[in-house]
Write an enzyme that holds these catalytic residues in place. Structure first.
Site, PDB file in Angstrom:
ATOM      1  N   TRP A  98       0.861  -1.190   0.000  1.00 46.65           N
ATOM      2  CA  TRP A  98       0.000   0.000   0.000  1.00 46.65           C
ATOM      3  C   TRP A  98       0.895   1.237   0.000  1.00 46.65           C
ATOM      4  O   TRP A  98       1.829   1.329   0.809  1.00 46.65           O
ATOM      5  CB  TRP A  98      -0.881  -0.034   1.259  1.00 46.65           C
ATOM      6  CG  TRP A  98      -1.832   1.096   1.401  1.00 46.65           C
ATOM      7  CD1 TRP A  98      -2.657   1.613   0.446  1.00 46.65           C
ATOM      8  CD2 TRP A  98      -2.074   1.859   2.596  1.00 46.65           C
ATOM      9  NE1 TRP A  98      -3.406   2.637   0.973  1.00 46.65           N
ATOM     10  CE2 TRP A  98      -3.069   2.814   2.293  1.00 46.65           C
ATOM     11  CE3 TRP A  98      -1.563   1.826   3.892  1.00 46.65           C
ATOM     12  CZ2 TRP A  98      -3.552   3.718   3.224  1.00 46.65           C
ATOM     13  CZ3 TRP A  98      -2.045   2.728   4.827  1.00 46.65           C
ATOM     14  CH2 TRP A  98      -3.025   3.660   4.494  1.00 46.65           C
TER      15      TRP A  98
ATOM     16  N   ASP B 277      -1.203  -5.612   9.105  1.00 47.79           N
ATOM     17  CA  ASP B 277      -2.115  -4.531   8.705  1.00 47.79           C
ATOM     18  C   ASP B 277      -3.318  -5.178   8.025  1.00 47.79           C
ATOM     19  O   ASP B 277      -3.201  -5.690   6.908  1.00 47.79           O
ATOM     20  CB  ASP B 277      -1.399  -3.562   7.755  1.00 47.79           C
ATOM     21  CG  ASP B 277      -2.303  -2.379   7.410  1.00 47.79           C
ATOM     22  OD1 ASP B 277      -3.391  -2.253   8.012  1.00 47.79           O
ATOM     23  OD2 ASP B 277      -1.914  -1.575   6.538  1.00 47.79           O
TER      24      ASP B 277
ATOM     25  N   LYS C 123     -13.606  -0.750   4.960  1.00 44.42           N
ATOM     26  CA  LYS C 123     -14.131  -1.561   3.844  1.00 44.42           C
ATOM     27  C   LYS C 123     -15.216  -2.513   4.323  1.00 44.42           C
ATOM     28  O   LYS C 123     -16.241  -2.662   3.671  1.00 44.42           O
ATOM     29  CB  LYS C 123     -13.017  -2.387   3.192  1.00 44.42           C
ATOM     30  CG  LYS C 123     -11.658  -1.759   3.191  1.00 44.42           C
ATOM     31  CD  LYS C 123     -11.461  -0.779   2.072  1.00 44.42           C
ATOM     32  CE  LYS C 123     -10.104  -0.121   2.219  1.00 44.42           C
ATOM     33  NZ  LYS C 123      -9.719   0.729   1.166  1.00 44.42           N
TER      34      LYS C 123
HETATM   35  C1  LMR Z   1      -6.689   2.095  -1.566  1.00 46.94           C
HETATM   36  O1  LMR Z   1      -5.575   1.559  -1.533  1.00 46.94           O
HETATM   37  O2  LMR Z   1      -7.257   2.422  -2.623  1.00 46.94           O
HETATM   38  C2  LMR Z   1      -7.434   2.356  -0.275  1.00 46.94           C
HETATM   39  O3  LMR Z   1      -6.834   1.668   0.759  1.00 46.94           O
HETATM   40  C3  LMR Z   1      -7.614   3.797  -0.024  1.00 46.94           C
HETATM   41  C4  LMR Z   1      -6.384   4.492   0.492  1.00 46.94           C
HETATM   42  O4  LMR Z   1      -6.499   5.209   1.487  1.00 46.94           O
HETATM   43  O5  LMR Z   1      -5.306   4.368  -0.084  1.00 46.94           O
END
Ligand code: LMR
Length: 443
Positions: A168, A249, A285
């Site tokens: 992420w 996470d 989510k």
């Molecule tokens: C994403 O990766 O699209 C979501 O987790 C939103 C975010 O805050 O990045």
């Protein structure tokens, strides 16, 4: 007596005169003086994901498709307020006792205890032996931040956080912001569009003892590729031998498979093995509470005779960090979640809502794959259905992603990640045909 209009206009014009005099004495160099010149505060790039959302919004083409940000959409491409969340909201609003007092620093206890049961398991040895502590946070991001801050202040092992490559996008900057270094471990194999398990194991084995290893326990973001339970067991054995510190996470419990226990199985296995670890939990989510920022941070310590004393000390320090960062967490989202989590009938309905979301996504995976294959799209497309959760890492190149956006108004992150929830029965043909054309042209 009220001042006359002539005396007020006289005083206004003399103030203006004073300001002009001051302005005339400011030299051009003083006028541009700042403590934050461009060489110390350079212009930062816009956040890629939120920038993409803005560009999508501004696009006026009626065929546009948003496969960017990870937020669930129904089959009409609309945000979905979970029916169970609407019920909980009605319950809260009709309670005459409801007020807007501060929550305790650690958050609202009905929420944190239910959140812990949900992720660790109601029968978790960590809860039974009172060796877990929980702090309500500003969604999963706040939990990762609190965990990062705690480790930055107190962790005495190898202070490098190993992140999956890719991970992420926000992980790196959250750890960087608190002064922790990050490094990568291989995760995604471009060859198979699946897990590079050998690479992952070798890097975790090769990291200095007592490193911090960030793991996504289910529905890996951005790839949608998860280790199997057997692979998690192998990873746990390596990490135990290396005395690494697991940092889980978890943003998608129940959203990945539709089964809350299955999506938490990996991290529960680590707890059963006696690891000391942290867990970041998001309710964005799985409850559709994106903007309400409901989340929780949990620390579990290893079984030991002084485990509850250890967890008490950790909780006391977390409270200090929380107080200085946000004082106390916001209530609304946590109230909604705890209303559902504490009522067996609402809980069952929530599980049903989770199956609606995960089920629609699984159907979209099948539909996209079968269309791409039927169209004879070059390459293999089995990874679309092998992957799980909100995202699919399509394997599309940056050039292909840009073409899809410029020529077909289909928006996705430039690493080729698509949010499966953006697909629906109205746009899936357009998307499949566009991918077919773009892949064919750019081979
Ligand atoms: C994403 O990766 O699209 C979501 O987790 C939103 C975010 O805050 O990045």
């Amino acid at each position: 007596m009220a001042p006359s209009s002539s005396s007020s206009s006289t005083s206004a014009s003399s103030s203006l005169q004073r300001l002009n005099n001051i302005a005339n004495h400011i030299s051009p160099s003083m006028a541009s003086a700042t403590s934050f010149p461009a060489d110390t505060v350079p212009q930062a790039p816009e956040d890629a994901l939120f920038g993409l959302a803005r560009a999508y919004k501004a696009d006026t083409n009626p065929q546009k498709v948003d496969l960017g940000i990870g937020a669930y959409r129904d089959n009409n491409g609309k945000p979905w307020v979970l029916p169970v969340v609407k019920k909980a909201d009605d319950i809260l609003r009709s309670n005459p006792e409801l007020n807007h007092e501060y929550a305790p620093i650690a958050g609202f206890p009905e929420f944190t205890s239910k959140a812990a049961e949900l992720i660790l398991g109601a029968d978790s040895p960590a809860l039974r032996e009172k060796r877990a502590t929980s702090m309500q946070t500003i969604s999963g991001t706040g939990a990762v931040h609190l965990g990062a801050l705690f480790l930055a202040k107190f962790y005495k092992g190898n202070r490098v956080v190993y992140l999956s490559n890719p991970t992420w996008a926000n992980h790196k900057q959250i750890f960087g912001n608190v002064g922790l270094q990050t490094a990568d471990y291989p995760y995604f194999s471009k060859k198979s569009n699946g897990l590079d398990f050998d690479g992952m194991k070798a890097a975790i084995q090769g990291a200095p003892d007592r490193s911090i290893i960030l793991l996504h326990p289910c529905a890996h973001n951005p790839t949608g590729v998860d280790p199997t339970l057997d692979q998690w067991k192998e990873l746990a054995a390596i990490m135990a031998q290396k005395k690494h510190f697991p940092f889980f996470d978890c943003a998608y419990q129940g959203f990945a498979s539709g089964d809350l226990a299955r999506d938490a199985a990996a991290l529960r296995y680590f707890i059963d093995q006696g690891f000391e670890l942290v867990v970041c939990q998001s309710f964005a989510k799985n409850f559709g509470l994106y903007g309400e920022r409901a989340g929780c941070f949990h620390v579990v310590t290893s079984p030991a005779s002084d485990a509850s004393a250890t967890i008490g000390r950790i909780a006391s320090q977390l409270a200090i960090l929380q107080r200085s960062e946000i004082s106390n967490p916001p209530l609304y989202g946590a109230r909604i979640a705890s209303t559902v989590l504490s009522d067996p009938a609402l809980f069952t309905e929530w599980e049903d809502n989770l199956r609606t979301m995960s089920g629609r996504i699984i159907t979209m995976r099948k539909e996209l794959r079968s269309r791409l294959e039927a169209l004879g799209t070059p390459g293999t497309w089995n990874h679309i259905t092998d992957q799980i959760g909100m995202f699919s890492f399509t394997g599309l190149s940056e050039t292909q992603v840009q073409k899809l956006r410029d020529e077909y108004h289909i928006y996705m992150t430039k690493n080729g990640r698509i949010s499966m929830a953006g697909l629906n029965t109205n746009n899936i043909d357009h998307v499949a045909n566009a991918i077919r054309k773009v892949v064919g042209e750019t081979q």
